[in-house]
Design an enzyme around this catalytic site. Structure first.
Site, PDB file in Angstrom:
ATOM      1  N   HIS A  70     -50.900  51.851 -11.041  1.00 32.55           N
ATOM      2  CA  HIS A  70     -49.855  51.292  -9.890  1.00 32.55           C
ATOM      3  C   HIS A  70     -50.187  50.177  -9.205  1.00 32.55           C
ATOM      4  O   HIS A  70     -51.204  49.876  -9.087  1.00 32.55           O
ATOM      5  CB  HIS A  70     -49.708  52.485  -9.005  1.00 32.55           C
ATOM      6  N   GLY A 114     -52.383  55.700 -11.986  1.00 26.76           N
ATOM      7  CA  GLY A 114     -51.059  55.886 -12.527  1.00 26.76           C
ATOM      8  C   GLY A 114     -50.761  55.431 -14.000  1.00 26.76           C
ATOM      9  O   GLY A 114     -49.683  56.095 -14.733  1.00 26.76           O
ATOM     10  N   TYR A 144     -52.671  62.521  -4.676  1.00 25.76           N
ATOM     11  CA  TYR A 144     -51.609  62.280  -5.514  1.00 25.76           C
ATOM     12  C   TYR A 144     -50.575  63.520  -5.653  1.00 25.76           C
ATOM     13  O   TYR A 144     -50.518  64.334  -4.880  1.00 25.76           O
ATOM     14  CB  TYR A 144     -52.478  62.796  -7.187  1.00 25.76           C
TER      15      TYR A 144
HETATM   16  O1  YXS Z   1     -56.923  38.243  -7.674  1.00 23.77           O
HETATM   17  P1  YXS Z   1     -55.645  38.129  -8.693  1.00 23.77           P
HETATM   18  O2  YXS Z   1     -54.485  37.707  -7.761  1.00 23.77           O
HETATM   19  O3  YXS Z   1     -56.175  37.319  -9.684  1.00 23.77           O
HETATM   20  O4  YXS Z   1     -55.318  39.636  -9.025  1.00 23.77           O
HETATM   21  C1  YXS Z   1     -56.209  40.314  -9.848  1.00 23.77           C
HETATM   22  C2  YXS Z   1     -56.384  41.772  -9.227  1.00 23.77           C
HETATM   23  O5  YXS Z   1     -55.770  41.804  -8.054  1.00 23.77           O
HETATM   24  C3  YXS Z   1     -55.010  42.326  -9.965  1.00 23.77           C
HETATM   25  N1  YXS Z   1     -54.885  43.723 -10.193  1.00 23.77           N
HETATM   26  C4  YXS Z   1     -54.083  44.562  -9.515  1.00 23.77           C
HETATM   27  N2  YXS Z   1     -52.986  44.124  -8.755  1.00 23.77           N
HETATM   28  C5  YXS Z   1     -52.299  45.312  -8.564  1.00 23.77           C
HETATM   29  N3  YXS Z   1     -52.500  46.512  -8.576  1.00 23.77           N
HETATM   30  C6  YXS Z   1     -53.521  46.968  -9.358  1.00 23.77           C
HETATM   31  N4  YXS Z   1     -53.707  48.228  -9.729  1.00 23.77           N
HETATM   32  C7  YXS Z   1     -54.234  45.746  -9.844  1.00 23.77           C
HETATM   33  N5  YXS Z   1     -55.560  45.837 -10.632  1.00 23.77           N
HETATM   34  C8  YXS Z   1     -55.859  44.534 -10.664  1.00 23.77           C
HETATM   35  O6  YXS Z   1     -55.165  41.723 -11.275  1.00 23.77           O
HETATM   36  C9  YXS Z   1     -56.059  40.511 -11.359  1.00 23.77           C
HETATM   37  C10 YXS Z   1     -57.261  40.654 -12.223  1.00 23.77           C
HETATM   38  O7  YXS Z   1     -57.914  41.838 -11.661  1.00 23.77           O
HETATM   39  P2  YXS Z   1     -59.462  41.605 -11.650  1.00 23.77           P
HETATM   40  O8  YXS Z   1     -59.945  40.257 -11.441  1.00 23.77           O
HETATM   41  O9  YXS Z   1     -59.903  42.823 -10.967  1.00 23.77           O
HETATM   42  O10 YXS Z   1     -59.732  41.993 -13.333  1.00 23.77           O
HETATM   43  P3  YXS Z   1     -60.915  42.482 -14.021  1.00 23.77           P
HETATM   44  O11 YXS Z   1     -60.749  42.572 -15.464  1.00 23.77           O
HETATM   45  O12 YXS Z   1     -62.170  41.976 -13.494  1.00 23.77           O
HETATM   46  O13 YXS Z   1     -61.043  44.301 -13.626  1.00 23.77           O
HETATM   47  C11 YXS Z   1     -60.011  44.789 -14.259  1.00 23.77           C
HETATM   48  C12 YXS Z   1     -59.703  46.168 -13.540  1.00 23.77           C
HETATM   49  C13 YXS Z   1     -58.790  47.061 -14.087  1.00 23.77           C
HETATM   50  C14 YXS Z   1     -61.173  46.954 -13.651  1.00 23.77           C
HETATM   51  C15 YXS Z   1     -59.754  45.677 -11.799  1.00 23.77           C
HETATM   52  O14 YXS Z   1     -58.864  44.979 -11.764  1.00 23.77           O
HETATM   53  C16 YXS Z   1     -59.577  47.197 -11.251  1.00 23.77           C
HETATM   54  O15 YXS Z   1     -60.435  47.929 -11.025  1.00 23.77           O
HETATM   55  N6  YXS Z   1     -58.326  47.275 -10.730  1.00 23.77           N
HETATM   56  C17 YXS Z   1     -57.898  48.594 -10.040  1.00 23.77           C
HETATM   57  C18 YXS Z   1     -57.671  49.662 -10.844  1.00 23.77           C
HETATM   58  C19 YXS Z   1     -57.208  50.905 -10.153  1.00 23.77           C
HETATM   59  O16 YXS Z   1     -57.829  51.241  -9.288  1.00 23.77           O
HETATM   60  N7  YXS Z   1     -55.947  51.503 -10.294  1.00 23.77           N
HETATM   61  C20 YXS Z   1     -55.508  52.350  -9.515  1.00 23.77           C
HETATM   62  C21 YXS Z   1     -54.093  51.938  -8.718  1.00 23.77           C
HETATM   63  S1  YXS Z   1     -53.703  53.057  -7.569  1.00 23.77           S
HETATM   64  C22 YXS Z   1     -52.819  54.173  -8.658  1.00 23.77           C
HETATM   65  O17 YXS Z   1     -52.699  54.071  -9.906  1.00 23.77           O
HETATM   66  C23 YXS Z   1     -52.379  55.412  -8.121  1.00 23.77           C
HETATM   67  C24 YXS Z   1     -51.408  55.420  -7.092  1.00 23.77           C
HETATM   68  S2  YXS Z   1     -53.594  56.612  -8.168  1.00 23.77           S
HETATM   69  O18 YXS Z   1     -54.530  55.795  -7.022  1.00 23.77           O
HETATM   70  O19 YXS Z   1     -53.319  57.788  -7.428  1.00 23.77           O
HETATM   71  O20 YXS Z   1     -54.487  56.502  -9.171  1.00 23.77           O
END
Ligand code: YXS
Length: 265
Positions: A70, A114, A144
């Site tokens: 998400h 998500g 969730y």
């Molecule tokens: O800083 P910039 O502008 O370059 O943007 C960065 C990140 O902020 C962005 N980005 C996201 N933006 C919004 N929502 C996200 N979920 C998200 N994830 C990443 O993408 C740009 C590059 O990210 P970066 O530098 O971290 O990339 P990386 O290759 O070093 O690492 C990739 C990941 C996926 C390991 C890392 O981005 C990460 O851990 N992202 C968050 C993963 C996560 O926790 N997702 C759950 C979101 S909440 C959800 O889905 C549900 C509601 S729940 O919580 O119930 O599961």
């Protein structure tokens, strides 16, 4: 540029015979499931209506991250339900589950939050050795939603669901095959051909019979009678969490790119 055009930029639609292919393409944001990207996904599915007998949902070739889940910047933080029925992610999950042809998730790279629900809402999951799957509300302090939990309860062992939710740790490709998260684990060199061949095989079968079986299995697997009182109790529990200081802390920490410090309140 219109919103619909932006959405089509974030999700490419392609017709290959009677196979529809939707490709997530916003790698700068790690294919985060923003409302624009999700609109592109739903519009792409609608565009396939009546034209395809199978759909493949994928990301660009050989990505390290299939989808970061998400879009955290779009999660409601005004003390309303961040995963409400009308949330764009929930709308997209229902669109996949209700689409009258099989949707195959072709996964390379990591799947987060998500996006794991998105993959598990597909009918078949094919992944390669680079795939991993994590559900991460505990990283944000987010509760969730019940529909999402039912998606998992209908598909995975309860102890695995608990481990994934309590640790927020990715399940790696080999374990995802062992646990039944994926139908097939194939090499990154073979996954394109393997997935397309399965989609083409499905296209040779009776589409009405397949559409009805998919609908029956969705209805039967979703049919979990919940007494109104139990549902209200669950919603009350969730409200305490998304009203919590921890949820605000989880969102702030993500946006400030720092580790959250949860206080249990
Ligand atoms: O800083 P910039 O502008 O370059 O943007 C960065 C990140 O902020 C962005 N980005 C996201 N933006 C919004 N929502 C996200 N979920 C998200 N994830 C990443 O993408 C740009 C590059 O990210 P970066 O530098 O971290 O990339 P990386 O290759 O070093 O690492 C990739 C990941 C996926 C390991 C890392 O981005 C990460 O851990 N992202 C968050 C993963 C996560 O926790 N997702 C759950 C979101 S909440 C959800 O889905 C549900 C509601 S729940 O919580 O119930 O599961």
């Amino acid at each position: 540029m219109s919103s619909a055009t932006v959405s089509q930029e974030l999700v490419h639609s392609e017709l290959r015979g009677e196979v529809g292919i939707l490709t997530l393409d916003n790698y700068a944001k790690r294919n985060a499931l923003s409302r624009e990207l999700l609109r592109g996904l739903v519009d792409g599915l609608q565009g396939f209506s009546g034209k395809v007998r199978a759909v493949i949902l994928r990301a660009e070739q050989d990505v390290k991250v299939w989808s970061a889940g998400h879009d955290v910047t779009e999660l409601a933080h005004d003390k309303s339900d961040p995963l409400a029925y009308g949330d764009p992610l929930e709308v997209a999950l229902r669109a996949i589950r209700n689409f009258p042809a099989p949707v195959i998730a072709m996964v390379q790279g990591s799947v987060w939050g998500g996006a794991f629900d998105l993959v598990m809402s597909c009918d078949i999951v094919i992944a390669d050795e680079t795939a991993s799957f994590a559900i991460t509300p505990a990283n944000l302090g987010l509760p969730y939603n019940t529909a999402g939990l039912l998606h998992f309860i209908g598909r995975l062992p309860l102890n695995l669901i608990k481990e994934m939710f309590f640790t927020a740790a990715p399940i790696k490709a080999q374990d995802s095959a062992r646990w039944g998260i994926v139908n097939h684990l194939v090499s990154s060199t073979d996954i394109d051909n393997f997935t397309f061949a399965m989609a083409q095989e499905i296209c040779t079968k009776a589409p009405l019979a397949i559409a009805v079986v998919k609908e029956q299995l969705t209805v039967l697997s979703d049919y979990e009678p919940i007494a109104a009182q139990i549902f209200e109790h669950i919603e009350d529990l969730r409200r305490k969490v998304y009203d919590s200081e921890d949820f605000q802390e989880g969102l702030s920490a993500f946006l400030q790119k720092r580790r959250p410090s949860f206080q249990g309140k």
